[in-house]
Write an enzyme that holds these catalytic residues in place. Sequence first.
Site, PDB file in Angstrom:
ATOM      1  N   LYS A  23      74.442   7.664  39.326  1.00 32.09           N
ATOM      2  CA  LYS A  23      74.881   8.071  40.400  1.00 32.09           C
ATOM      3  C   LYS A  23      73.861   7.776  41.561  1.00 32.09           C
ATOM      4  O   LYS A  23      74.396   7.240  42.508  1.00 32.09           O
ATOM      5  CB  LYS A  23      74.987   9.733  40.325  1.00 32.09           C
ATOM      6  CG  LYS A  23      75.505  10.364  41.810  1.00 32.09           C
ATOM      7  CD  LYS A  23      76.284  11.567  41.204  1.00 32.09           C
ATOM      8  CE  LYS A  23      75.185  12.717  41.011  1.00 32.09           C
ATOM      9  NZ  LYS A  23      74.671  13.242  42.399  1.00 32.09           N
ATOM     10  N   SER A  24      72.617   7.905  41.237  1.00 29.29           N
ATOM     11  CA  SER A  24      71.504   7.621  42.503  1.00 29.29           C
ATOM     12  C   SER A  24      71.793   6.182  42.775  1.00 29.29           C
ATOM     13  O   SER A  24      71.674   5.686  44.098  1.00 29.29           O
ATOM     14  CB  SER A  24      70.121   7.969  42.027  1.00 29.29           C
ATOM     15  OG  SER A  24      70.226   9.227  41.627  1.00 29.29           O
ATOM     16  N   ARG A  28      72.759   4.155  46.441  1.00 29.24           N
ATOM     17  CA  ARG A  28      71.781   3.247  47.258  1.00 29.24           C
ATOM     18  C   ARG A  28      72.487   2.044  47.232  1.00 29.24           C
ATOM     19  O   ARG A  28      72.256   1.150  48.086  1.00 29.24           O
ATOM     20  CB  ARG A  28      70.662   3.210  46.574  1.00 29.24           C
ATOM     21  CG  ARG A  28      69.940   4.558  46.634  1.00 29.24           C
ATOM     22  CD  ARG A  28      68.825   4.904  45.479  1.00 29.24           C
ATOM     23  NE  ARG A  28      67.729   5.763  45.566  1.00 29.24           N
ATOM     24  CZ  ARG A  28      67.989   7.231  45.503  1.00 29.24           C
ATOM     25  NH1 ARG A  28      69.418   7.500  45.140  1.00 29.24           N
ATOM     26  NH2 ARG A  28      67.323   8.237  45.838  1.00 29.24           N
ATOM     27  N   GLY A  95      74.448  16.180  47.885  1.00 30.75           N
ATOM     28  CA  GLY A  95      73.395  16.155  48.678  1.00 30.75           C
ATOM     29  C   GLY A  95      72.637  14.737  48.996  1.00 30.75           C
ATOM     30  O   GLY A  95      71.781  14.609  49.955  1.00 30.75           O
ATOM     31  N   ARG A 123      72.456  24.334  51.535  1.00 29.03           N
ATOM     32  CA  ARG A 123      71.487  23.635  51.141  1.00 29.03           C
ATOM     33  C   ARG A 123      70.468  23.247  52.557  1.00 29.03           C
ATOM     34  O   ARG A 123      71.077  22.579  53.409  1.00 29.03           O
ATOM     35  CB  ARG A 123      71.604  22.459  50.235  1.00 29.03           C
ATOM     36  CG  ARG A 123      72.527  22.994  49.098  1.00 29.03           C
ATOM     37  CD  ARG A 123      72.526  22.135  48.112  1.00 29.03           C
ATOM     38  NE  ARG A 123      71.734  21.280  47.490  1.00 29.03           N
ATOM     39  CZ  ARG A 123      71.994  20.197  46.700  1.00 29.03           C
ATOM     40  NH1 ARG A 123      73.064  19.613  46.399  1.00 29.03           N
ATOM     41  NH2 ARG A 123      70.822  19.574  46.270  1.00 29.03           N
ATOM     42  N   ASP A 316      67.253  16.926  36.878  1.00 26.50           N
ATOM     43  CA  ASP A 316      68.645  17.200  36.629  1.00 26.50           C
ATOM     44  C   ASP A 316      68.916  17.504  35.448  1.00 26.50           C
ATOM     45  O   ASP A 316      70.091  17.934  35.080  1.00 26.50           O
ATOM     46  CB  ASP A 316      69.451  16.011  37.231  1.00 26.50           C
ATOM     47  CG  ASP A 316      69.518  15.901  38.520  1.00 26.50           C
ATOM     48  OD1 ASP A 316      69.081  16.957  39.651  1.00 26.50           O
ATOM     49  OD2 ASP A 316      69.925  14.839  39.464  1.00 26.50           O
ATOM     50  N   LYS A 343      69.277  23.386  44.547  1.00 24.64           N
ATOM     51  CA  LYS A 343      70.169  22.358  43.954  1.00 24.64           C
ATOM     52  C   LYS A 343      71.670  22.741  44.305  1.00 24.64           C
ATOM     53  O   LYS A 343      71.925  23.773  44.914  1.00 24.64           O
ATOM     54  CB  LYS A 343      70.035  22.121  42.436  1.00 24.64           C
ATOM     55  CG  LYS A 343      68.578  21.436  42.274  1.00 24.64           C
ATOM     56  CD  LYS A 343      68.652  19.974  42.713  1.00 24.64           C
ATOM     57  CE  LYS A 343      67.314  19.364  42.605  1.00 24.64           C
ATOM     58  NZ  LYS A 343      67.047  18.216  43.458  1.00 24.64           N
ATOM     59  N   ARG A 389      76.744  20.131  36.819  1.00 24.11           N
ATOM     60  CA  ARG A 389      75.952  19.987  35.562  1.00 24.11           C
ATOM     61  C   ARG A 389      75.810  21.450  35.014  1.00 24.11           C
ATOM     62  O   ARG A 389      75.536  21.157  33.532  1.00 24.11           O
ATOM     63  CB  ARG A 389      74.380  19.587  36.237  1.00 24.11           C
ATOM     64  CG  ARG A 389      74.444  18.392  36.581  1.00 24.11           C
ATOM     65  CD  ARG A 389      73.116  17.591  36.886  1.00 24.11           C
ATOM     66  NE  ARG A 389      72.996  16.336  37.796  1.00 24.11           N
ATOM     67  CZ  ARG A 389      73.324  15.220  37.530  1.00 24.11           C
ATOM     68  NH1 ARG A 389      73.964  14.997  36.515  1.00 24.11           N
ATOM     69  NH2 ARG A 389      73.361  14.401  38.342  1.00 24.11           N
TER      70      ARG A 389
HETATM   71  C1  S3P Z   1      68.394  12.325  43.662  1.00 22.60           C
HETATM   72  C2  S3P Z   1      67.243  13.005  43.910  1.00 22.60           C
HETATM   73  C3  S3P Z   1      67.016  14.189  43.089  1.00 22.60           C
HETATM   74  C4  S3P Z   1      68.220  14.673  42.125  1.00 22.60           C
HETATM   75  C5  S3P Z   1      69.626  14.266  42.779  1.00 22.60           C
HETATM   76  C6  S3P Z   1      69.868  12.990  43.096  1.00 22.60           C
HETATM   77  C7  S3P Z   1      68.645  11.095  44.418  1.00 22.60           C
HETATM   78  O1  S3P Z   1      66.988  15.269  44.154  1.00 22.60           O
HETATM   79  O2  S3P Z   1      67.992  16.098  41.883  1.00 22.60           O
HETATM   80  O3  S3P Z   1      70.636  14.734  41.861  1.00 22.60           O
HETATM   81  O4  S3P Z   1      69.579  10.251  44.196  1.00 22.60           O
HETATM   82  O5  S3P Z   1      67.785  10.803  45.252  1.00 22.60           O
HETATM   83  P1  S3P Z   1      65.786  15.729  45.120  1.00 22.60           P
HETATM   84  O6  S3P Z   1      65.455  14.393  45.744  1.00 22.60           O
HETATM   85  O7  S3P Z   1      66.097  16.668  46.245  1.00 22.60           O
HETATM   86  O8  S3P Z   1      64.692  15.978  43.935  1.00 22.60           O
END
Ligand code: S3P
Length: 430
Positions: A23-24, A28, A95, A123, A316, A343, A389
Amino acid sequence: MSEMALTPISSPITGEMQVPGDKSISHRSIILGALANGTTTITQFLTSEDTRRTIEAFRQMGTLIEENETSLIIHGKGTSSLLEPEEPIYFGNSGTTARLMLGVLAGLPFFTSAYGDPHLTRRPMDRVVKPLSTMGGHFDGRNNGNYLPLAIRGGNLQGIHYRLPVKSAQVKSAVLLGGLFATGTTEVIEETPSRNHTENMLRAFGADITANGHSIQVSSDKSLTAADVAVPGDISSAAFFMVAAAIVPGSELTLRRVGLNHSRTGIMDVLSSMGTEIHITNKQTTGGEPLGDITIRQRPLNGTVIEGDMIPRLIDEIPVLALAATQADGETKIRDAEELRLKETDRIKATADELNRIGASIRPTDDGMVINGTSVLTGGRTITYNDHRMAMMLAIASLIAEETLVIDDISPIAISYPDFFQHLRRITHS
Ligand code: S3P
């Protein structure tokens, strides 16, 4: 709300599977593909509610994005091609979309407004609004711009040297993305290393970026050039099946092509220190990101301590690791994880409340929890708090429960893993 009743399984978890794209990295790849010049093809892209928000944000600014089954094609025309959106941008529950896009929007020379769903609206956003305002972005919103909805007027950024006050890859990434639009150099210093996918991908897209120890520096000197991205499987999604195989007696499971970036593999280190047998094969690297096949063999578990620099490497995965700890002999202590309270829901409270409700013994603390194993999980009614999650962790708990376990709402799972139950059925042979 979509309730589901799950019955315990009677046979081990066996076989092999491939989890969806990270996902991250998927988020990006959309962002850098849209800011770059040229065509970016992203394969094994994660199609989910969260990543859809990032796609739609760029579509609203005029980027042409084509979607196929598992790939995405982004026709980037550089930052100067992006247009002021006519409508507010919706970040949904995501987020990552919110924090990273605020970094981009602070750099773009126009006005945007953005909002989220009721959960994201609670948040904190000041963690990115503060540094991006210091760089010259203009934000307004409730509580001095700490919460969505936000109004953003971007442009004319200046580089800053920023020491991260929170352990957060999202904040690091927002400042680095802002730095792509800023005059001079932007430096982010992080005490505790967090996931470095933004840095790896910026390098692959030709940005002027250097990372030395705890310092990462970026400048706007080089514009981004399109680069194809092959997204590795998401270790945070694999985590649910890793724990399933670690707690269901007699299990052996292989997960193919999972991302093995060191900043994300804390779950493997912790599960093996608890006694699980783990093997890695077929290691390779793509776009600066390592990946490989992970084989998990169930073995008796013992309690452990999870703290310090380990926390961002498995942030996570803590709800599902807490579930594993309920099946471990002795005490497991989780410390330094105060970020969990911010979170999708307060994951310290939610994990303790829901696992205790079905027979676990967990004492929540300010920055973590203490879990006493071994517990027999009974089954019963559970609540997910709109957290994907939490829902997946409870589904894995149902495998070893004595009775039927009811999850009040499984719909949030679409946020990160729409095919979760199909995959679960395959490896549980049900
Ligand atoms: C993420 C960073 C983490 C993670 C989130 C995805 C990201 O959050 O918990 O699920 O893709 O950069 P934080 O940067 O707030 O720790």
